[in-house]
Design an enzyme around this catalytic site. Structure first.
Site, PDB file in Angstrom:
ATOM      1  CE  LYS A 126       2.939  -3.763  -0.062  1.00  0.00           C
ATOM      2  NZ  LYS A 126       1.881  -4.688   0.541  1.00  0.00           N
ATOM      3  CB  SER A 158       3.309  -8.098   1.763  1.00  0.00           C
ATOM      4  OG  SER A 158       2.076  -7.282   1.626  1.00  0.00           O
ATOM      5  CB  SER A 208      -0.361  -6.985   3.195  1.00  0.00           C
ATOM      6  OG  SER A 208       0.204  -8.257   2.960  1.00  0.00           O
TER       7      SER A 208
END
Lengths: 95, 484, 478
Positions: free
Chosen positions: B76, B151, B175
């Protein structure tokens, strides 16, 4: 709690965020809605509840006093917008 | 190769069925072909990946390989990667080449895992649909114009689309779990303090926790094994040995006590999702688990408290983004105030600005007690609810999200509607507990996630419980159309 | 109208650690800009603070030394504001639960009385960097070497009523932190600096007047001047019918005036909240006990001991314990002098201090070692030399001519104590001064001094003055 445009501008200044005048009413509306939402918290009495700042009930770990970091100025300043003579430059600060 | 799990790939590498270089090339090719539409990557680091794969192959030949040596994965874009842009999905950091590695980045590197690139995400991890990214929304491979959740939407989408065998994610209010659920993959948010936050760009420091996103619980166990562990550079990282997560995967769950909190099955939950979860629970009964109804009475206050605590922390955490030492700086600032306001005004997107404003307001003079302090008290109540529940049960199960993946743009107009897609995941972060999402079925051909919540540092049990379920179900093996 | 001044001080003492409070970057002064600022000090994305143990120990030491409550649990908070020398946009400080609470310091007033000044709290925080205003194309340069240097902020009660009291308090703290070896006390380098909250009120009024905060004053002299000029200003404002504004003011030493710093004022909503990157600092009894054991003898204890063991007066004892180095020097002299503790006090506070001041030297730089001075005092005590000759010898020692005995030997400065020899010299003087003798005997007694002077002149000052006096007296009687 309804936030007015003036309050939005005041907080935006506190947070150093530029928000165009045209966008202020939309922010005011959204922020007011969020505040209404979070105010559901008031449905319970918490006067006797100890606040919880952190999920861990642990004490701070302490580091030995050793200066092991070496100078990496060049590397760190390679991502800086404006440097000169090893200094970060900003518009003139008036004291 | 892309349909294989990490476990299979690892043995393939060791047996010499293929090399890491071939493996990496294969995934890079898939990214090249399929990602332009999905937009799950912000940066692809092909050259570095191939070089690292080459090294890994040497190591495998020499016999020094671990379970992740030569295995491709994606980070990420919130984890700092030295020499590689680390944008956090924001224009603010579009030009930020991290000068150091995150603790997690180091650990993955040391394990010999190969980073394919950095995945797309909601800006500074603030969002539940991946639509707040400066780099544009990510698509869910399960349907046209559907969000992947957020997210960690890029990480979820990439794994679901078989562009990467696994990825790292972070979870502040859901997330990892919510996008894992919406994309039909397996993700675990560990106990707060289990994984180092060093070099993981902070959204809300007391809630953020990194974790793996993979296709199976077994793969997630392997990646978590590497990600977890002490890091002296993070004061909140716990110095406690990491158990062998794979060792207990095959333990029987006969007699496991599962708690079903009634508050997680009420208003707001899609009826089809509810039915799917019921079926998953039934499967657990078949495996010998005992199911009891429990109550987490303060659940409805979790989201309101979260939307004070998280913005308050983020308003402060993001103050360092000021255009002075790194990151976006506006053109020709006339004075200091102009530098700050325009750099930040231009560098941050709308949702980030909203949260900074809410957070600054909640902490400001005269409002602190009513908002921030109150939220901290609610946080205690929520944490106590869980403590009581875990005196009674071993794990808690619920839906991960109230609905399946929703449409792009469907919830962007109204922040509150968006916030409600995290109602089942948020409480876990407030308490600091580990939580997991496991594929548990489909509604209208869209994946549904089952959330499993465990007691502090009980990740091994969560993985075991998930793995046992995956031995008798095949939801986690389904591949979205067009990505086979 | 009669006015009363009320002053409270906030002293910032830089703690003398090797590394910074939350990072492992070095704290040495004077390095090239930004070469001692690591990722944590620069507030780069993702990096985190880890607390330096030594900082906690030093704060505990200070707390114990002022009789304060050393908190078993203290919490770091963020103080949020934007400023270019503050890299993270917040300063990590302590707000609700500081590491030290309560405590007190005793100061000596000019009239000889002592006054107790309360210490409200002392908390840990990180220092900011520096803005350099030399011209970089009209821009300001930021050096973050100092960012993250540990500070102990010591906040007093508003209990001082004059600039002199404020200075006395500040000097006591300055001395104490050096005794404790937690701060080098270097005011030029900014290791020890002070903000003063000053207000005035009509004498007898209970409520405090509106205060102004004088920022960053870095010498004792400036503290005194800044406070006095600010008191005058406030009284003028009120007497002219105006109101004192609550504000931050800067002391300009060139113009000897204070002026408003409005630029720092406008946004003082600091939005304090507990720093989620740091956990509560806990100290258990054994840690505190360990720190207590490490405490050196404190100035107040030392002063009492000097009074009781060395028989010194309160004033001398206070002066001699004002710094650890001076006290150590004095004790060494007293020992080397073979117990001439009072004489040692006179010489250290008198001759030695005067020479140090004259040559602008610290006690640690004295060319005369305590052993040398002690040796000199022994010679005074055993009548080898007179006090007057001793001053000559002291100067010679200062100039590196050797120790007292060798100078006495080399220069032939040994005192004449042979009664016969002195009698003979006096007989000669009296014989050579018939008119003076006559006048003296006629009642002009002040001529006694003349005869003493003649005797000292004839012996080049070496005659024992007491013996000269005694012999002269008996001879003059006739």
């Amino acid at each position: 709690m309804a936030l007015g445009s003036d309050e939005v501008k005041k907080i935006a200044h506190l947070a150093r965020l530029e928000i165009s005048d045209a966008d202020v009413p939309e922010y005011a509306k959204n922020l007011s809605n969020i505040l209404d939402f979070v105010e559901q918290m008031n449905s319970v009495d918490t006067s006797d509840v100890a606040p919880m700042a952190h999920p861990l009930e642990l004490p701070q770990r302490l580091r030995a006093d050793e200066a092991t970091e070496e100078n990496q100025r060049e590397l760190f300043q390679s991502v800086a917008p404006q440097v000169e003579a090893g200094l970060f430059l900003v518009p003139k600060v008036i004291e | 190769m892309h349909t294989k799990t990490i476990v299979d790939l690892s043995s393939g590498l060791k047996e010499g069925a293929f090399s890491s270089e071939e493996l990496v090339q294969h995934f890079l090719k898939r990214i090249d072909q399929l990602d332009p539409d999905l937009n799950s990557f912000i940066t692809v680091t092909g050259e570095q990946a191939l070089a690292a794969a080459h090294e890994a192959d040497q190591k495998i030949k020499a016999g020094g390989a671990g379970p992740l040596t030569g295995i491709p994965f994606a980070h990420k874009d919130i984890f700092c990667t030295k020499g590689v842009r680390t944008s956090c999905g924001s224009r603010m950091l579009d030009n930020f080449i991290a000068p150091y590695n995150a603790g997690v980045t180091e650990k993955m590197q040391q394990a010999g895992a190969i980073m394919l690139g950095k995945t797309n995400m909601d800006e500074f991890a603030m969002g539940s649909s991946n639509e707040t990214s400066y780099y544009g929304p990510v698509k869910n491979p399960w349907g046209d114009n559907l969000v992947p959740g957020g997210s960690s939407g890029g990480s979820a989408s990439a794994v679901a689309a078989r562009l990467s065998p696994a990825s790292t994610g972070t979870d502040t209010g859901g997330s990892i779990r919510q996008p894992a659920a919406l994309c039909g993959i397996t993700g675990i948010k560990p106990t707060y303090g289990r994984v180092s936050r060093y070099g993981m760009i902070a959204f809300a420091s007391s809630l953020d926790q990194g974790g793996p996103m993979a296709r199976t619980a077994e793969d997630a166990a392997l990646v978590l094994q590497t990600m977890a562990g002490f890091d002296e550079r993070d004061s909140t990282c716990v110095d406690q040995p990491v158990p062998d997560y794979t060792a207990s995967l095959n333990d029987s769950i006969q007699g496991l006590k599962i708690g079903l909190p009634k508050e997680y099955f009420g208003e707001g939950l899609d009826a089809n999702v509810a039915r799917t979860i019921d079926e998953a629970i039934a499967e657990y009964r078949k495996l010998g688990a005992e199911v009891v109804d429990i109550s987490l009475p303060n659940s409805k206050l979790a989201a309101p408290a979260y939307y004070v605590v998280a913005p308050a922390e983020c308003s402060s955490n993001l103050s360092r983004m000021d255009g002075v030492r790194f990151g976006h700086r506006c053109k020709d600032p006339v004075d200091l105030e102009d530098l700050y306001k325009r750099s930040r005004g231009e560098g941050f997107g709308e949702e980030v600005k909203r949260r900074i404003l809410i957070g600054a307001y909640a902490l400001s003079a005269g409002y602190y007690d009513a908002y921030y302090l109150k939220a901290q008290q609610i946080r205690r109540l929520i944490s106590d609810d869980f403590k009581k529940a875990f005196e009674q049960v071993d794990v808690i199960m619920s839906p991960t999200a109230p609905t399946t993946a929703f449409g792009l743009g469907e919830k962007t107009k109204d922040p509150i509607t968006m916030y409600l897609s995290d109602i089942y995941t948020i409480a876990v972060n407030l308490a600091g507990l580990p939580g997991m999402s496991v594929p548990a079925g489909f509604v209208n051909e869209l994946p549904v996630g089952l959330q499993i919540i465990g007691n502090y540092f009980d990740e091994a049990r969560l993985l075991n419980v998930a793995h046992q379920y995956q031995q008798v179900t095949d939801w986690h093996t389904r591949i979205p159309k067009g990505f086979e | 109208m009669e006015w009363e001044t009320v002053i409270g001080l906030e002293i910032h003492a830089q703690l003398a650690t090797r590394s910074k409070i939350f990072s492992a970057a070095p704290t040495a002064y004077g390095a090239e800009p930004n070469t001692q600022a690591c990722a944590v000090d620069l507030g780069l994305p993702g990096v985190l603070p880890v607390l330096n143990k030594e900082v906690v120990r030093m704060a505990a030491k200070f707390g114990l030394a002022i009789g304060a409550n050393v908190s078993r649990r203290s919490v770091f908070a963020r103080k949020n504001y934007f400023y270019p020398d503050l890299p993270k946009g917040y300063q990590i400080s302590q707000f609700e639960l500081p590491i030290v609470e309560g405590g007190h310091i005793e100061i000596e007033l000019e009239n000889g009385e002592t006054k107790t000044i309360g210490v409200t709290r002392a908390h840990l925080e990180e220092d900011a960097g520096k803005s350099l205003h030399e011209d970089f194309h009209g821009m300001t340069g930021i050096d973050l070497n100092r960012a993250g240097t540990p500070l102990l902020e010591i906040v007093s009660e508003p209990e001082m009523n004059s600039a002199e009291e404020a200075v006395a308090y500040m000097k006591k703290i300055h001395s104490l932190v050096q005794y404790l070896e937690i701060c080098d006390g270097n005011m030029q380098e900014g290791s020890f600096r002070c903000d003063a909250n000053v207000s005035v009120r009509p004498k007898g009024q209970k409520e405090l007047g509106t205060r102004a905060e004088l920022k960053n004053i870095n010498s004792f002299r400036f503290v005194e001047k800044a406070i006095n000029i600010e008191i005058e200003r406030q009284i003028d404002v009120i007497e002219d019918g105006g109101k004192v504004m609550q504000e931050t003011r800067l002391y300009d030493s060139d113009r000897n005036e204070t002026r408003s710093m409005r630029s720092k004022e406008e946004a003082n909503d600091y939005r304090y909240f507990p720093d989620p990157d740091l956990l509560p600092v806990e100290m258990d009894d054994s840690f505190i006990e360990e720190v207590r054991k490490s405490l050196p003898e404190l100035p107040a204890q030392k002063k009492q001991r000097f009074i009781s063991d060395f028989g010194l007066g309160a004033y001398d004892a206070d002066v001699l314990t004002s710094s650890r180095e001076l006290a150590d020097y004095y004790e060494a002299v007293a020992t080397a002098s073979g117990g001439q503790s009072k004489l040692a006090a006179n010489w250290v506070t008198g001759e030695l201090t005067a020479m140090l001041n004259k040559e602008n030297k610290e006690i640690t730089e004295s060319p005369v070692s305590p052993e040398m001075l002690g040796g000199l005092l022994q010679r005074i005590a055993d009548n080898t030399i007179s006090g007057k000759i001793a001053k000559t010898i002291f100067e010679a020692m200062w100039n590196g001519e050797g120790d007292a005995d060798s100078i006495i030997e080399k220069k032939g400065l040994k005192q004449i104590t042979d009664t016969g020899a002195i009698e003979k010299i006096i007989d000669d003087i009296l014989a050579n001064s018939p008119s003076q003798l006559e006048e003296y005997r006629a009642g002009k007694e002040k001529l006694f001094g003349y005869f003493v002077g003649q005797a000292m002149k004839a012996t080049k000052g070496k005659a024992n003055p007491a013996q000269v006096n005694q012999i002269l007296k008996s001879k003059l009687k006739g």
